[in-house]
Design an enzyme around this catalytic site. Structure first.
Site, PDB file in Angstrom:
ATOM      1  N   THR A  88     -49.719  58.800 -21.659  1.00  0.00           N
ATOM      2  CA  THR A  88     -49.068  59.620 -22.682  1.00  0.00           C
ATOM      3  C   THR A  88     -48.177  58.830 -23.646  1.00  0.00           C
ATOM      4  O   THR A  88     -48.361  58.896 -24.856  1.00  0.00           O
ATOM      5  CB  THR A  88     -48.242  60.724 -21.991  1.00  0.00           C
ATOM      6  OG1 THR A  88     -49.163  61.560 -21.293  1.00  0.00           O
ATOM      7  CG2 THR A  88     -47.447  61.546 -22.987  1.00  0.00           C
TER       8      THR A  88
HETATM    9  P1  AMP Z   1     -48.503  61.504 -18.099  1.00  0.00           P
HETATM   10  O1  AMP Z   1     -49.423  62.646 -17.878  1.00  0.00           O
HETATM   11  O2  AMP Z   1     -47.995  60.933 -16.818  1.00  0.00           O
HETATM   12  O3  AMP Z   1     -49.052  60.464 -19.008  1.00  0.00           O
HETATM   13  O4  AMP Z   1     -47.211  62.105 -18.822  1.00  0.00           O
HETATM   14  C1  AMP Z   1     -47.227  63.326 -19.491  1.00  0.00           C
HETATM   15  C2  AMP Z   1     -45.916  63.979 -19.354  1.00  0.00           C
HETATM   16  O5  AMP Z   1     -44.913  63.343 -20.126  1.00  0.00           O
HETATM   17  C3  AMP Z   1     -45.931  65.372 -19.918  1.00  0.00           C
HETATM   18  O6  AMP Z   1     -46.381  66.282 -18.972  1.00  0.00           O
HETATM   19  C4  AMP Z   1     -44.509  65.626 -20.314  1.00  0.00           C
HETATM   20  O7  AMP Z   1     -43.866  66.465 -19.379  1.00  0.00           O
HETATM   21  C5  AMP Z   1     -43.865  64.252 -20.324  1.00  0.00           C
HETATM   22  N1  AMP Z   1     -43.235  63.998 -21.624  1.00  0.00           N
HETATM   23  C6  AMP Z   1     -43.767  64.161 -22.830  1.00  0.00           C
HETATM   24  N2  AMP Z   1     -42.896  63.841 -23.814  1.00  0.00           N
HETATM   25  C7  AMP Z   1     -41.782  63.444 -23.204  1.00  0.00           C
HETATM   26  C8  AMP Z   1     -40.516  62.993 -23.671  1.00  0.00           C
HETATM   27  N3  AMP Z   1     -40.263  62.875 -24.972  1.00  0.00           N
HETATM   28  N4  AMP Z   1     -39.592  62.665 -22.749  1.00  0.00           N
HETATM   29  C9  AMP Z   1     -39.865  62.766 -21.421  1.00  0.00           C
HETATM   30  N5  AMP Z   1     -41.044  63.198 -20.921  1.00  0.00           N
HETATM   31  C10 AMP Z   1     -41.980  63.554 -21.793  1.00  0.00           C
HETATM   32 ZN    ZN Z   2     -50.722  62.618 -22.072  1.00  0.00          ZN
HETATM   33 ZN    ZN Z   3     -50.990  63.447 -18.049  1.00  0.00          ZN
END
Ligand code: AMP
Ligand code: ZN
Ligand code: ZN
Length: 422
Positions: A88
């Protein structure tokens, strides 16, 4: 007595008030960047909408009428190729800088940097996420825009809560995963309503994570994903209707950061069974693993790590294959393993057992990792379907739409030019 929740406080703080929505310093105090304004035509704002984890085939599941309408009225890509690693934070920063993660410095959701000692960057470490040092290797579009007096508003975007190069969006909100998709949309519309500048905002973002959460929990195509798709689609419809009700015209660019692959506890590669105990430290694990050696035990670790493995491959960071464009940045761990799509590199029995649902992080060429691109608005042609392109190309498109020359990047506008009216 009414109790103020975190959500209520966020809304109070950001609804047109400056508590967490800061004003950018005057441009005179900001060093000029290489970009320059190329047009003086009245501004049509760009709204960049990210639907985290949205696969291109999610649009064919029959639950996204608003997104399908935007795609039909405007442009969609057969698929957009994300950058490696398909996580992400790395991909969100790529979308707004045009740089591969190795080049912009946000090389993973979890990172360490010898130049920022004692800190482990994680998504839940608010102090790190808001610390500009993790983001300062690149300049995102909102920073360049603000330097050129184009006002920006970010309703969540990785990096937007940090004062990157000393500059913040005119309006931004500290990430709150509990704020609903509708709540995020309403906040953005409220910022537009309370804007007192006659030029209005030039660049805005809106971020939804419901589809990603559901994809992790139950896997792609699951009932939970269908519900999340419908909910996020309704929020997109709410934005479109809200803009129409305000007689606001905007260019909408809808993207995702990566896709989602099904994973299972029956497809796990156990790092702890593969490597000598105590010879390494795991920086991150899952679809890929980053490892640091225990000092003095490098040879022992390499002997086990660098031999062939079933369903995964491991390298010294300098030897990561060129197709991944990864490993030059100081923040990439010394050793790196990548699992076959659908497989999981796990550090322990307990984490292996927890493996279920969906995951992403695999090779950016893996079909399950493909991302989504839709664009609609006066700048775009109608009914265009683009062949697959790399997500680094979104940045030069966004810069073109706000009338600025892009900074040097890994992207090119050529792949997207057929989508533009002129
Ligand atoms: P991942 O699936 O592990 O790549 O991460 C995705 C998660 O990042 C999402 O489900 C969000 O809850 C979290 N996320 C997105 N934007 C932010 C942000 N600005 N600060 C903290 N967490 C975030
Ligand atoms: Zn993502
Ligand atoms: Zn994810």
């Amino acid at each position: 007595m009414t109790r103020l929740t975190g959500l209520t406080l966020l809304l109070l703080a950001t609804a047109g008030a400056p508590a967490s929505a800061a004003t950018t310093p005057p441009a005179a105090s900001v060093p000029a960047s290489a970009a320059s304004a190329t047009t003086a035509v009245p501004r049509t704002p760009v709204i960049l909408i990210s639907i985290d984890g949205l696969r291109p085939d999610d649009l064919d599941r029959g639950v996204t009428p608003h997104l399908s309408r935007l795609a039909a009225q405007g442009v969609r890509a057969e698929a957009m190729r994300p950058s490696f690693p398909t996580k992400t934070f790395p991909n969100h920063y790529t979308l707004v800088t045009g740089l591969r993660p190795d080049h912009h410095g946000v090389v993973d959701n979890t990172m360490e940097d010898a130049a920022i000692p004692g800190v482990r960057f994680t998504l839940s470490n608010v102090a790190a996420v808001t610390d500009r040092r993790w983001w300062d290797q690149a300049e995102p579009i909102w920073v360049t825009a603000e330097k050129h007096h184009i006002r920006t508003a970010t309703m969540f975007w990785p990096g937007s809560e940090a004062a990157i190069q000393g500059v913040r969006p005119t309006r931004y909100a500290v990430f709150d995963g509990k704020l609903s998709a509708d709540g995020r949309t309403d906040q953005l519309l409220s910022w537009i309503d309370h804007d007192d500048d006659s030029d209005g905002f030039g660049f805005l973002t809106l971020y939804f994570d419901d589809v990603d959460h559901a994809g992790h929990e139950q896997g792609p195509g699951s009932a939970m994903v269908m519900d999340a798709l419908a909910q996020v689609d309704r929020a997109v419809g709410r934005l479109v209707d809200g803009l129409a009700a305000r007689q606001r015209v905007a260019n909408l660019v809808v993207v995702s950061d990566h896709g989602m692959a099904p994973v299972s506890a029956s497809r796990v590669v156990r790092l702890d069974r593969m490597l000598p105990s105590g010879s390494y430290r795991v920086v991150s694990s899952g679809p890929f693993a980053g490892l640091e050696p225990t000092p003095g035990r490098e040879a022992e670790l390499e002997a086990a790590l660098l031999q062939p493995h079933e369903h995964a491959e491991c390298w010294r960071k300098a030897e990561i294959p060129a197709r991944l464009a990864y490993g030059r940045n100081a923040r990439v761990p010394s050793y790196f393993c990548l699992a076959e799509p659908g497989w999981t590199l796990s550090a322990s029995e307990a984490s292996a057992r927890r493996t279920k649902g969906g995951a992403h992080g695999y090779d950016q060429q893996a079909p399950d990792m493909r991302a989504t691109f839709i664009a609609s608005g006066p700048a775009f042609k109608s009914g265009v379907v683009l062949p697959p392109f790399d997500n680094v190309d979104v940045y030069p498109l966004l810069m073109q739409l706000i009338g600025l020359t892009p900074l040097p990047s890994d992207g090119q506008l050529e792949t997207l030019r057929p989508a533009l009216q002129r």
